[in-house]
Design a protein around this motif. Structure first.
Motif, PDB file in Angstrom:
ATOM      1  N   MET A 125       0.829  -1.218   0.000  1.00 33.09           N
ATOM      2  CA  MET A 125       0.000   0.000   0.000  1.00 33.09           C
ATOM      3  C   MET A 125       0.863   1.266   0.000  1.00 33.09           C
ATOM      4  O   MET A 125       0.321   2.377   0.074  1.00 33.09           O
ATOM      5  CB  MET A 125      -0.884   0.051   1.256  1.00 33.09           C
ATOM      6  N   GLY A 126       2.178   1.108  -0.006  1.00 31.95           N
ATOM      7  CA  GLY A 126       3.056   2.274  -0.073  1.00 31.95           C
ATOM      8  C   GLY A 126       3.797   2.594   1.215  1.00 31.95           C
ATOM      9  O   GLY A 126       4.438   3.646   1.328  1.00 31.95           O
ATOM     10  N   LEU A 127       3.727   1.720   2.204  1.00 30.33           N
ATOM     11  CA  LEU A 127       4.434   1.965   3.473  1.00 30.33           C
ATOM     12  C   LEU A 127       5.933   2.118   3.216  1.00 30.33           C
ATOM     13  O   LEU A 127       6.542   1.271   2.564  1.00 30.33           O
ATOM     14  CB  LEU A 127       4.186   0.797   4.440  1.00 30.33           C
ATOM     15  N   ASP A 128       6.506   3.210   3.724  1.00 31.37           N
ATOM     16  CA  ASP A 128       7.951   3.430   3.522  1.00 31.37           C
ATOM     17  C   ASP A 128       8.594   4.071   4.753  1.00 31.37           C
ATOM     18  O   ASP A 128       7.952   4.194   5.805  1.00 31.37           O
ATOM     19  CB  ASP A 128       8.190   4.256   2.242  1.00 31.37           C
ATOM     20  N   ASP A 129       9.843   4.469   4.633  1.00 31.91           N
ATOM     21  CA  ASP A 129      10.593   5.040   5.757  1.00 31.91           C
ATOM     22  C   ASP A 129       9.889   6.241   6.384  1.00 31.91           C
ATOM     23  O   ASP A 129       9.950   6.435   7.596  1.00 31.91           O
ATOM     24  CB  ASP A 129      11.988   5.483   5.287  1.00 31.91           C
TER      25      ASP A 129
END
Ligand code: HEM
Length: 121
Positions: free
Chosen positions: A76-80
């Motif tokens: 879903m786009g989870l990032d730092d």
């Protein structure tokens, strides 16, 4: 040598921290989309497991490992940047509850050590 979990005050302190942390996360427009549709009761348990894990509490956690448990969120786009928000909420929660700075730093570094697993890389 007692764990950070014990130094914080054990289960009662973790429960107090869960309420504060949970409110902060759900009030954060930048990350709230990842929590939409997640069951509320299960979510409270998840937050408790989260804090118990990162403070070295009793290892009765039986959920998914961090990589498996967050893989759909990476899709879903989870990032730092989202991870950083969560760490920020964790840090401010502990500070508000009067946790000493050295303990906060320890908790944050344990949470930080899960970053690559949570982000599936
Ligand atoms: C310090 C890093 C983190 C730890 C230790 C952690 C811990 C956990 C744990 C223990 C679970 C339960 C896993 C299971 O389903 O069995 C979980 C699920 C979850 N985490 Fe995290 N988490 C971390 C970072 C994040 C971040 C950065 C986000 C999003 C911004 C996030 C969002 C979620 C959501 C939405 C679930 C529930 C997924 C679902 O039920 O569909 N977590 N996490």
């Amino acid at each position: 040598m007692s764990t950070v979990y014990e130094q914080l005050g054990g289960e009662a302190a973790i429960n107090a921290a869960v309420d504060v942390f949970y409110r902060k996360v759900l009030a954060d427009k930048y990350v709230v989309r990842f929590f939409e549709g997640v069951d509320m009761t299960r979510q409270a348990g998840k937050q408790k497991a989260f804090l118990t894990m990162v403070t070295g509490g009793p290892n009765n956690y039986s959920g998914k490992d961090m990589r498996e448990g967050h893989r759909h969120l990476v899709a879903m786009g989870l990032d730092d940047s989202h991870f950083d928000h969560i760490l920020c909420h964790l840090r401010s929660t502990l500070a508000e509850l009067g946790v000493p700075q050295n303990l906060i730093d320890t908790v944050i570094s344990v949470a930080e050590s899960t970053r690559d697993d949570v982000l599936d890389r």
